[in-house]
Design a protein around this motif. Structure first.
Motif, PDB file in Angstrom:
ATOM      1  N   PHE A  84       0.846  -1.196   0.000  1.00  0.00           N
ATOM      2  CA  PHE A  84       0.000   0.000   0.000  1.00  0.00           C
ATOM      3  C   PHE A  84       0.886   1.251   0.000  1.00  0.00           C
ATOM      4  O   PHE A  84       1.104   1.873   1.035  1.00  0.00           O
ATOM      5  CB  PHE A  84      -0.922   0.012   1.230  1.00  0.00           C
ATOM      6  N   PRO A  85       1.405   1.629  -1.155  1.00  0.00           N
ATOM      7  CA  PRO A  85       2.274   2.814  -1.222  1.00  0.00           C
ATOM      8  C   PRO A  85       1.472   4.101  -1.043  1.00  0.00           C
ATOM      9  O   PRO A  85       0.321   4.189  -1.472  1.00  0.00           O
ATOM     10  CB  PRO A  85       2.868   2.727  -2.631  1.00  0.00           C
ATOM     11  N   VAL A  86       2.084   5.087  -0.400  1.00  0.00           N
ATOM     12  CA  VAL A  86       1.349   6.334  -0.117  1.00  0.00           C
ATOM     13  C   VAL A  86       2.110   7.595  -0.512  1.00  0.00           C
ATOM     14  O   VAL A  86       1.589   8.699  -0.359  1.00  0.00           O
ATOM     15  CB  VAL A  86       0.991   6.421   1.388  1.00  0.00           C
ATOM     16  N   LEU A  87       3.321   7.445  -1.018  1.00  0.00           N
ATOM     17  CA  LEU A  87       4.147   8.634  -1.256  1.00  0.00           C
ATOM     18  C   LEU A  87       3.511   9.605  -2.243  1.00  0.00           C
ATOM     19  O   LEU A  87       3.745  10.809  -2.176  1.00  0.00           O
ATOM     20  CB  LEU A  87       5.536   8.224  -1.743  1.00  0.00           C
ATOM     21  N   SER A  88       2.689   9.105  -3.146  1.00  0.00           N
ATOM     22  CA  SER A  88       2.077   9.994  -4.138  1.00  0.00           C
ATOM     23  C   SER A  88       1.108  10.989  -3.525  1.00  0.00           C
ATOM     24  O   SER A  88       0.759  11.987  -4.153  1.00  0.00           O
ATOM     25  CB  SER A  88       1.358   9.167  -5.211  1.00  0.00           C
ATOM     26  N   ILE A  89       0.681  10.744  -2.273  1.00  0.00           N
ATOM     27  CA  ILE A  89      -0.263  11.668  -1.650  1.00  0.00           C
ATOM     28  C   ILE A  89       0.367  13.043  -1.454  1.00  0.00           C
ATOM     29  O   ILE A  89      -0.325  14.051  -1.379  1.00  0.00           O
ATOM     30  CB  ILE A  89      -0.768  11.116  -0.299  1.00  0.00           C
ATOM     31  N   PHE A  90       1.688  13.099  -1.395  1.00  0.00           N
ATOM     32  CA  PHE A  90       2.362  14.386  -1.189  1.00  0.00           C
ATOM     33  C   PHE A  90       2.246  15.300  -2.408  1.00  0.00           C
ATOM     34  O   PHE A  90       2.625  16.466  -2.346  1.00  0.00           O
ATOM     35  CB  PHE A  90       3.830  14.159  -0.820  1.00  0.00           C
ATOM     36  N   LYS A  91       1.725  14.759  -3.518  1.00  0.00           N
ATOM     37  CA  LYS A  91       1.502  15.578  -4.717  1.00  0.00           C
ATOM     38  C   LYS A  91       0.023  15.961  -4.865  1.00  0.00           C
ATOM     39  O   LYS A  91      -0.371  16.525  -5.875  1.00  0.00           O
ATOM     40  CB  LYS A  91       1.955  14.813  -5.960  1.00  0.00           C
ATOM     41  N   THR A  92      -0.788  15.645  -3.854  1.00  0.00           N
ATOM     42  CA  THR A  92      -2.216  15.928  -3.918  1.00  0.00           C
ATOM     43  C   THR A  92      -2.574  17.091  -2.990  1.00  0.00           C
ATOM     44  O   THR A  92      -1.761  17.539  -2.179  1.00  0.00           O
ATOM     45  CB  THR A  92      -3.037  14.697  -3.502  1.00  0.00           C
ATOM     46  N   LYS A  93      -3.818  17.518  -3.083  1.00  0.00           N
ATOM     47  CA  LYS A  93      -4.298  18.625  -2.243  1.00  0.00           C
ATOM     48  C   LYS A  93      -4.417  18.216  -0.772  1.00  0.00           C
ATOM     49  O   LYS A  93      -4.365  19.067   0.114  1.00  0.00           O
ATOM     50  CB  LYS A  93      -5.655  19.104  -2.754  1.00  0.00           C
ATOM     51  N   HIS A  94      -4.596  16.919  -0.511  1.00  0.00           N
ATOM     52  CA  HIS A  94      -4.755  16.476   0.866  1.00  0.00           C
ATOM     53  C   HIS A  94      -3.490  16.691   1.692  1.00  0.00           C
ATOM     54  O   HIS A  94      -3.561  16.812   2.913  1.00  0.00           O
ATOM     55  CB  HIS A  94      -5.137  14.992   0.906  1.00  0.00           C
ATOM     56  N   ALA A  95      -2.334  16.719   1.038  1.00  0.00           N
ATOM     57  CA  ALA A  95      -1.064  16.798   1.758  1.00  0.00           C
ATOM     58  C   ALA A  95      -0.468  18.199   1.771  1.00  0.00           C
ATOM     59  O   ALA A  95       0.740  18.353   1.935  1.00  0.00           O
ATOM     60  CB  ALA A  95      -0.069  15.805   1.157  1.00  0.00           C
ATOM     61  N   GLN A  96      -1.311  19.209   1.602  1.00  0.00           N
ATOM     62  CA  GLN A  96      -0.820  20.594   1.641  1.00  0.00           C
ATOM     63  C   GLN A  96      -0.863  21.107   3.077  1.00  0.00           C
ATOM     64  O   GLN A  96      -1.892  21.554   3.568  1.00  0.00           O
ATOM     65  CB  GLN A  96      -1.679  21.478   0.722  1.00  0.00           C
ATOM     66  N   GLN A  97       0.262  21.018   3.759  1.00  0.00           N
ATOM     67  CA  GLN A  97       0.314  21.349   5.178  1.00  0.00           C
ATOM     68  C   GLN A  97       0.017  22.824   5.437  1.00  0.00           C
ATOM     69  O   GLN A  97      -0.463  23.195   6.509  1.00  0.00           O
ATOM     70  CB  GLN A  97       1.692  20.982   5.745  1.00  0.00           C
ATOM     71  N   ALA A  98       0.286  23.680   4.460  1.00  0.00           N
ATOM     72  CA  ALA A  98       0.046  25.116   4.636  1.00  0.00           C
ATOM     73  C   ALA A  98      -1.432  25.470   4.540  1.00  0.00           C
ATOM     74  O   ALA A  98      -1.827  26.574   4.926  1.00  0.00           O
ATOM     75  CB  ALA A  98       0.832  25.907   3.590  1.00  0.00           C
TER      76      ALA A  98
END
Length: 327
Positions: free
Chosen positions: A66-80
């Motif tokens: 279950f890879p998840v690294l691609s989430i960092f390129k989505t809107k869900h992973a925008q920490q700001a």
């Protein structure tokens, strides 16, 4: 009597001690039970990881099941962005507390369970969707619980790819293939000769349907079928000086929305379609029989555009002489 008076205080003391010992033992048992309950309650309260997503990606890298690294390129992973999961608890904002899940276990044993999404998950679909709706319960999705999709326990992740960089269901050209996974009859209809331009990527299912819930039948984006059609076919809206009653009533009286073997999405070819309502002796609208065209009527009236050869303004006319929808 003297002996009783001599030992009376001792007897009373022993009696009092016998009464107090069970009370103190009972109190001790209550305290012990309370401590056990507190421990159980503390254990039942799951803990979050100390490092959040950094803990998760140690196992869920690109080589994992279950890879998840691609989430960092989505809107869900925008920490700001304070509206996103990564502005708060990161992965655990959706998947729940993961400290126990992240603990190492002996080989051959499974990790402690965590909230998972999709067909492989043991978490009920309703609970999965509640997590999504915790952020996405805006005006366009407020009707989801009572909608056709919601009532049939369709999970959000059945259509949406959360960790993927590209969510196909949000792309006009790719969205229909997602819908066709369940709506197989509609897939077949869109392969017919006459269709809306869905297979050419010019329209998607949500051009006509509000997939998250609507007050109209068939999840239409407008309250009625005709209003939905008028979103694109405004020239058919009217009002007309001379109206054609079936047109004002319902577009589906003559047209089928997803696909037809007849031109312009008609449910039947003219004149057969027109003859369902119109028939007059001596007029070319007399039904065809095995004997061919009616005697004395030129075949041109029933060939090519059939009735539309003369009644070309079939959707309505504003011409003063257009009572027969001929001009």
């Amino acid at each position: 009597a003297d002996m009783n008076r001599k030992h009376g205080p001792i007897t009373a003391g022993l009696l009092l001690l016998c009464l107090l010992v069970p009370l103190s033992a009972g109190a001790a048992e209550v305290d012990a039970d309370a401590k056990v309950d507190a421990k159980v309650e503390a254990k039942a309260e799951p803990a979050y990881t100390s490092r959040g997503a950094d803990t998760c990606i140690k196992c869920h890298d690109e080589d994992s099941k279950f890879p998840v690294l691609s989430i960092f390129k989505t809107k869900h992973a925008q920490q700001a962005d304070k509206r996103t999961p990564f502005a708060t608890l990161q992965c655990e904002a959706c998947h729940g507390p993961g400290a126990e899940h992240a603990q190492e276990v002996p080989e051959g044993q499974k990790q402690a369970p965590i909230i998972a999404f999709g067909a492989h998950s043991r978490v009920p679909v309703e609970k999965q969707n509640q997590i999504c709706l915790g952020c996405h319960a805006n005006q366009s999705r407020i009707a989801w619980p009572g909608s056709t999709h919601g009532g049939n326990q369709v999970a959000c992740v059945s259509c949406h790819a959360i960790h993927a960089t590209h969510d196909a269901v949000q792309t006009t050209a790719e969205q229909p293939d997602i819908c066709f996974d369940c709506h197989k009859r509609q897939r077949a209809e869109f392969d017919k000769p006459s269709t809306h331009p869905v297979r050419f990527g010019q329209m998607a299912c949500n051009s006509c349907h509000e997939v998250h819930g609507a007050i109209a039948a068939k999840l239409l984006i407008k309250p009625t079928l005709n209003e939905t059609c008028y979103s694109c076919h405004a020239e058919k809206r009217g009002p007309f000086l001379w109206e054609h009653a079936p047109v004002a009533e319902n577009c589906s009286n003559c047209h089928t929305p997803h696909g037809s073997i007849h031109p312009t999405l008609l449910v039947k070819r003219a004149p057969l379609l027109c003859q369902e309502c119109h028939s007059q002796i001596g007029h070319p609208s007399v039904a065809r029989t095995g004997a061919g065209l009616p005697d004395g009527n030129p075949s041109a009236f029933l060939l090519s555009g059939a009735c539309l050869n003369c009644h070309s303004q079939v959707h309505g006319s504003n011409h003063p002489s257009g009572v027969k929808l001929m001009r």
